[in-house]
Design an enzyme around this catalytic site. Structure first.
Site, short mmCIF file in Angstrom:
data_model
loop_
_atom_site.label_atom_id
_atom_site.label_comp_id
_atom_site.label_asym_id
_atom_site.label_seq_id
_atom_site.Cartn_x
_atom_site.Cartn_y
_atom_site.Cartn_z
N LYS A 1 -2.24 -5.80 7.61
CA LYS A 1 -1.42 -6.11 8.78
C LYS A 1 -1.49 -7.58 9.17
O LYS A 1 -2.37 -8.33 8.72
CB LYS A 1 -1.82 -5.19 9.94
CG LYS A 1 -1.36 -3.76 9.67
CD LYS A 1 -1.51 -2.81 10.81
CE LYS A 1 -0.87 -1.47 10.45
NZ LYS A 1 -1.13 -0.43 11.45
N ARG B 1 -6.71 4.54 6.48
CA ARG B 1 -5.36 4.59 5.89
C ARG B 1 -5.06 3.23 5.26
O ARG B 1 -4.92 2.23 5.97
CB ARG B 1 -4.32 4.94 6.97
CG ARG B 1 -2.89 5.08 6.46
CD ARG B 1 -1.95 5.45 7.61
NE ARG B 1 -0.59 5.63 7.14
CZ ARG B 1 0.31 4.66 7.03
NH1 ARG B 1 -0.03 3.40 7.36
NH2 ARG B 1 1.54 4.91 6.60
#
Length: 592
Positions: free
Chosen positions: A530, A570
């Site tokens: 991210k 994840r």
């Protein structure tokens, strides 16, 4: 029973005189008892002995059993039944808050908040009790859920909360399948022995042969009364009879009983040993970890699990790694890589499983900042064929569907998926929670403000950790009310969703605090590749952020001082994160 059922007949009869005399005597005795600092009452009837070392009010209620022989001749569980006697109108003196029971499709998911209380509809006092649940034959979770449905079929038993579930090796008779164990907090109008009879009827209904079954042997359903409140202040009953002992004699030696009990109330006192359930659990865990060969101590390794369809379990004996399989044209990291070919996507899933993935997360809608919504029919076309292909190649690998839409969730589960992963926490589609409840599958509830287009303008928090935790608990309660029990929920703080740079780092740094605030739910962390990681390491290309992702994941694990914590990571790069997580797990398992 209403007040009118206690009305004294207008005709004067010997029964009336006896009742009035008893009433006068009871008032005098109450004044005497309530003037004393504390009392202990013990009563004997036949082979049954009941002791209530509780408040003065409980003492008085127990004494009244000797008066109303004119009201009831049933002497079974005499003291316990006197606690429930409607004529006393204890709704006027109950100290606990009124509970609110929300009826759902399954008793396993019924929610009531606020602890023990009074049903003002019939002015009958409910008593709190804890029931241990277990199964090691057939569909273990299905057996437990069906049994609790039957237990709470009548209004005299209501399910308040359920613990998390654990899989344990059998004790005593070890040549049998592993057990699925949990704990249920109930409120009941039944006396302990009446509750025991109800439990035995439920066990027989689920196929247990009470006459011929082997002691400590395999069973489709096992229900045991662990604790039963003696009064409305949470003091526990002590009862010994030919058929029932409360508290249960096996509490102190069974982690698979203590752990789920602590999920519900770690501060509850064992009335005989006068120590809390939490302290008993600490003692037994120390004894288990000090044993050189844990195989000689069955029952010490209670592993948290989440039930999946077709009788499978997602086990948290180690950190769980979820591999990301995006079948979208516009995902921020791998958008378009797998678009248009279910075979390519299925092959990618196979590679992730070889690399160590414990779950494959399949998504057909990008939720990156600024992303547009995708039509439901388009999301279905992207995801369902891939799920079918993956399931055809791998029958057991857990598959989650990453979607905000109930229709997509339903179609995906029917195609072979096992878990619903909703970034909106069930708030985007009003039908989502009810749909998941009917499907009886686990659900990931993520924290997010707004939607992908607006979320990055909603990143201001006074205390991001506590505010995210509070919102997640609200989402969890909504899910529970809809029929999704806590043991089927996974919470996700939403790294990168409505969080700024500092907010993301705070959540990773204080993941242990987050877990404490939400009550030790399984936590899913999704920092993979991210943008905030790119800012730290100076990397604009998302696929080049895997080393930064590993550091972020390990930071989330380091923040967990609870060695039994359940975490799902994840990630895109399964192999690297799996290796890093296994090393961290090994370090954390070391003795102090």
């Amino acid at each position: 029973m209403s007040k009118s059922s206690c009305h004294v007949p207008s005709k004067t009869t010997p029964l009336t005189v006896s009742f009035r005399a008893a009433s006068i005597l009871s008032i005098l005795m109450m004044a005497t008892l309530l003037s004393r600092p504390s009392l202990t009452f013990a009563a004997r009837e036949g082979s049954s002995s009941v002791t209530a070392s509780t408040s003065r009010r409980a003492v008085f209620i127990g004494w009244l059993q000797h008066v109303p022989k004119v009201v009831s001749s049933n002497t079974d569980d005499s003291v316990a039944k006197s606690f429930h006697r409607p004529c006393l109108d204890l709704s006027r003196v109950a100290s606990r808050a009124q509970t609110c029971t929300e009826a759902t499709g399954s008793s396993f998911s019924t929610v009531s908040r606020g602890g023990g209380g009074v049903d003002e509809t019939n002015e009958t006092l409910y008593r709190r009790a804890f029931i241990a649940v277990g199964s090691n034959i057939g569909d273990r979770y299905g057996n437990i859920a069906s049994g609790l449905d039957l237990l709470a079929k009548s209004e005299d038993v209501r399910i308040i909360r359920t613990s998390y579930l654990r899989e344990t090796a059998p004790m005593y008779n070890t040549d049998q399948p592993a057990f699925l164990n949990g704990m249920v907090e109930i409120e009941t109008m039944l006396s302990p022995h009446d509750l025991l009879r109800r439990i035995k009827n439920v066990e027989e209904s689920l196929g247990r042969d009470l006459e011929r079954s082997e002691r400590n042997g395999p069973r489709p359903l096992d229900l045991d009364i662990i604790m039963y409140d003696s009064d409305d202040e949470g003091n526990s009953l002590i009862l010994t009879s030919d058929t029932l002992t409360i508290p249960h004699i096996g509490i102190a030696e069974r982690e698979f009983v203590l752990s789920p009990l602590c999920d519900l109330d770690k501060d509850i006192l064992h009335p005989v040993q006068n120590v809390s359930a939490g302290e008993l659990l600490e003692n037994i865990l120390e004894e288990g970890t000090s044993c050189q060969d844990n195989e000689s101590k069955p029952g010490f390794d209670a592993v948290r699990v989440i039930p999946l369809p077709r009788g499978r379990m997602l086990s948290f004996n180690e950190t769980v790694v979820m591999g990301i399989l995006n079948v979208t044209p516009d995902s921020f990291s791998d958008g378009g890589d797998l678009k248009g070919s279910a075979d390519i996507a299925a092959n990618q899933a196979l590679e992730m499983v070889k690399d160590g993935a414990d779950i494959i997360d399949i998504g057909g809608e990008s939720t990156r900042p600024g992303a547009n919504e995708v039509a439901i029919h388009e999301e279905l076309q992207r995801t369902v064929p891939v799920i079918e292909k993956v399931r055809a190649h791998m029958s057991d690998i857990p598959i989650s569907i990453d979607t905000r839409n109930a229709a997509v969730a339903k179609a995906a589960i029917e195609a072979g998926a096992d878990i619903v992963n909703d970034v909106s926490g069930g708030t985007y589609d009003p039908d989502m929670l009810a749909t998941v409840a009917k499907l009886r599958v686990p659900m990931v509830l993520m924290h997010m403000r707004g939607n992908p287009k607006t979320m990055q303008s909603m990143t201001k928090y006074e205390d991001v950790v506590s505010e995210v935790a509070a919102t997640l608990l609200e989402r969890s309660l909504d899910a529970e009310r809809a029929g999704i029990p806590r043991c089927m929920q996974i919470l996700d703080p939403g790294i990168g969703f409505a969080k700024d740079f500092d907010g993301n780092l705070q959540l990773l740094k204080h993941c242990g605090r987050l877990r404490q605030l939400v009550g030790d739910f399984p936590i899913l962390l999704g920092p993979s590749r991210k943008g905030f990681l790119g800012k730290i390491i100076g990397e604009d290309v998302p696929s080049e952020r895997d080393y930064g992702t590993a550091a972020a994941c390990l930071a989330g694990l380091c923040g967990d001082e609870n060695r039994h914590g359940c975490t799902i990571l994840r990630v895109h790069n399964v192999r690297g994160i799996k290796q890093a997580a296994r090393v961290m797990d090994a370090i954390q398992r070391q003795k102090q």
